[in-house]
Design an enzyme around this catalytic site. Structure first.
Site, PDB file in Angstrom:
ATOM      1  N   SER A  49     -77.182 -66.090   1.431  1.00  0.00           N
ATOM      2  CA  SER A  49     -76.913 -66.827   2.669  1.00  0.00           C
ATOM      3  C   SER A  49     -77.563 -68.200   2.743  1.00  0.00           C
ATOM      4  O   SER A  49     -77.337 -68.935   3.712  1.00  0.00           O
ATOM      5  CB  SER A  49     -77.339 -66.004   3.886  1.00  0.00           C
ATOM      6  OG  SER A  49     -76.356 -65.045   4.197  1.00  0.00           O
ATOM      7  N   LYS A  52     -75.265 -71.039   3.518  1.00  0.00           N
ATOM      8  CA  LYS A  52     -74.906 -71.529   4.849  1.00  0.00           C
ATOM      9  C   LYS A  52     -75.474 -72.909   5.144  1.00  0.00           C
ATOM     10  O   LYS A  52     -75.017 -73.588   6.065  1.00  0.00           O
ATOM     11  CB  LYS A  52     -75.333 -70.517   5.904  1.00  0.00           C
ATOM     12  CG  LYS A  52     -74.533 -69.205   5.827  1.00  0.00           C
ATOM     13  CD  LYS A  52     -74.968 -68.208   6.892  1.00  0.00           C
ATOM     14  CE  LYS A  52     -74.091 -66.970   6.898  1.00  0.00           C
ATOM     15  NZ  LYS A  52     -74.386 -66.016   5.821  1.00  0.00           N
ATOM     16  N   SER A 113     -77.463 -65.841  10.908  1.00  0.00           N
ATOM     17  CA  SER A 113     -76.751 -65.768   9.631  1.00  0.00           C
ATOM     18  C   SER A 113     -75.463 -64.969   9.753  1.00  0.00           C
ATOM     19  O   SER A 113     -75.059 -64.249   8.828  1.00  0.00           O
ATOM     20  CB  SER A 113     -77.649 -65.165   8.540  1.00  0.00           C
ATOM     21  OG  SER A 113     -77.172 -65.483   7.257  1.00  0.00           O
ATOM     22  N   LYS A 237     -83.543 -71.420   5.835  1.00  0.00           N
ATOM     23  CA  LYS A 237     -82.512 -70.391   5.647  1.00  0.00           C
ATOM     24  C   LYS A 237     -82.942 -69.342   4.635  1.00  0.00           C
ATOM     25  O   LYS A 237     -83.392 -69.667   3.537  1.00  0.00           O
ATOM     26  CB  LYS A 237     -81.201 -71.027   5.171  1.00  0.00           C
ATOM     27  CG  LYS A 237     -80.029 -70.084   5.297  1.00  0.00           C
ATOM     28  CD  LYS A 237     -79.648 -69.859   6.739  1.00  0.00           C
ATOM     29  CE  LYS A 237     -78.780 -68.625   6.936  1.00  0.00           C
ATOM     30  NZ  LYS A 237     -79.525 -67.349   6.804  1.00  0.00           N
TER      31      LYS A 237
END
Length: 434
Positions: A49, A52, A113, A237
């Protein structure tokens, strides 16, 4: 021309004792992009993730360009609906007949997320996730990332996309190196600093006050109020899949000093990956950065190079011109290691004639070359970008005017030079007689 600042030796990176337990890691100073530590930073690995961050970048870029609006509404596609209903993945369930504003989808992606929300944003920006994946790879190339491949917008393994993956094979996943991941985050927070306001939100209610409300807890547990809280952390993140392991791109600021860290497939003392491991390894790197590095002025403005305070000039009223640096040079360095650097002076060849001579007229402020900071053992001072590299050099300029001499003076000099050469020749001949 190399000129030492002070005697000493250079330390290239963090000592091996830092011992980051991960497949790859990197520490970067966030303002200049200077690399302070790296471990297998060019190894291509799964990013999960952390993907992202690219979706965030493309969304914020589209908003800046006026192509997308925060209050723009999105109608849920069948694909996004199906993905968003899978609560084994990080998701906020979206209604099949629902309409959602870009801003709330962005918050769901950045804080929680949420994968369905992320794919929804891809459709808002590019019409389809397949088109968006092409944009991701194109933007990565434009930003100068060297090790990457994007196959979807969310960072999930394609096997989680119910046979509807936008690119790549059924089990493919997004990959990047730690250096490329750091470079992406560097561009993200420097070009769109407001992303940190959302990324640093510990918790938020999605669709608060409705039947669909759901609490979104931030997966970045190093935010100061959360379980692994660390002073100054405000992004960025996390990422976790079976393929990528436990990953984390962090950023923290203290006393005006900001650092970015990336850790990929972090492991605990038992050699197994877990949520805590990625935060433990990140803590090591941030502690190292904040405790051992600071920004220092390496050279002041108007610095005069030792034994090179002037340059020879031809065809001028004066035969020399005083020079100094135009601006100071500052750099984040390890504490106590200022003496480990030297300067390299490079003349601007465009200012020289075919014989390599500086020719009048010269105006005060004219750039005659530049001064570059180098390590004494010629190891590279690494930056993520070329613009970062430019921070360790300064223009060298003329400190005064040197007017061109008039034709009579130049003629007399020529005559004097001619007779000087003649006299020198005669003198040498006479000496040879005795």
């Amino acid at each position: 021309m190399l000129f030492s600042l002070l005697p000493g030796t250079i330390t290239a990176q963090a000592e091996d004792s830092l011992n980051i337990n991960a497949d790859a890691a990197i520490i970067v100073e966030a303002n200049s992009g200077k690399v302070l530590y790296e471990k297998d930073a060019d190894k291509v690995l799964g990013i999960a993730s952390m993907t992202k961050m690219m979706t965030e970048y493309l969304l914020l870029d589209s908003i800046r360009d006026g192509k997308v609006k925060w209050d723009q509404e999105y109608s849920v596609s069948d694909y996004v609906y199906q993905i968003s209903q899978n609560r084994t993945l990080s998701n906020v369930p979206l209604r099949k007949d629902g309409k959602y504003k870009v801003k709330e989808l962005y918050e769901a992606m950045t804080i929680y997320s949420a994968n369905g929300a992320t794919i929804a944003l891809a459709e808002v920006i590019a019409g389809s996730e397949a088109n968006f994946v092409k944009m991701m790879n194109d933007k990565a190339k434009e930003l100068g990332l060297k090790e990457y491949k994007f196959v979807n917008a969310s960072g999930l393994n394609n096997s989680d996309l119910l046979g509807m993956q936008p690119a790549g094979g059924p089990n493919d996943e997004n990959v990047m190196s730690a250096r490329a991941t750091a470079k992406l985050s560097f561009h993200l927070i420097n070009e769109f600093p407001d992303v940190l306001k959302t990324a640093s939100t510990p918790s938020k209610i999605f669709r608060e006050g409705t039947d669909d409300q759901i609490k979104m807890d931030n997966w970045n547990w190093m935010l100061p109020t959360l379980v692994f809280g660390y002073k100054g952390v405000d992004g960025l993140k996390t990422g976790t899949t079976d393929f990528a392991g436990y990953c984390f791109t962090a950023t923290a600021i203290r006393d005006g000093n900001r650092y970015i860290t990336v850790v990929m497939n972090a492991k605990g003392a038992n050699g197994q990956g877990n949520y805590k491991a990625r935060f433990d390894e990140t803590r090591k790197m941030l502690d190292y950065a904040f405790s051992n590095f600071s920004k220092e002025e390496i050279l002041p403005a108007k610095y005069q190079i030792k034994n090179k305070k002037t340059l020879q000039v031809i065809k001028g009223k004066k035969d020399q011109v005083k020079i100094h640096t135009k601006t100071p040079i500052t750099m984040v360095i390890k504490n106590g290691e200022k003496e480990n650097y030297q300067t390299s002076f490079v003349l601007d060849k465009k200012k020289l004639n075919e014989d390599g001579e500086l020719t009048a007229p010269i105006k005060k402020g004219d750039v005659v070359g530049h001064l570059l900071i180098k390590s004494k053992n010629n190891e590279d001072i690494k930056f993520l970008t070329n613009s970062g590299q430019s921070t360790i050099q300064a223009d060298v300029i003329a400190a005064e005017d040197v007017e061109k001499a008039n034709w009579f003076v130049l003629m007399m000099r020529g005559i004097g030079g001619f007779f000087g050469d003649v006299w020198g020749s005669v003198s040498s001949t006479v000496k040879g007689w005795f």
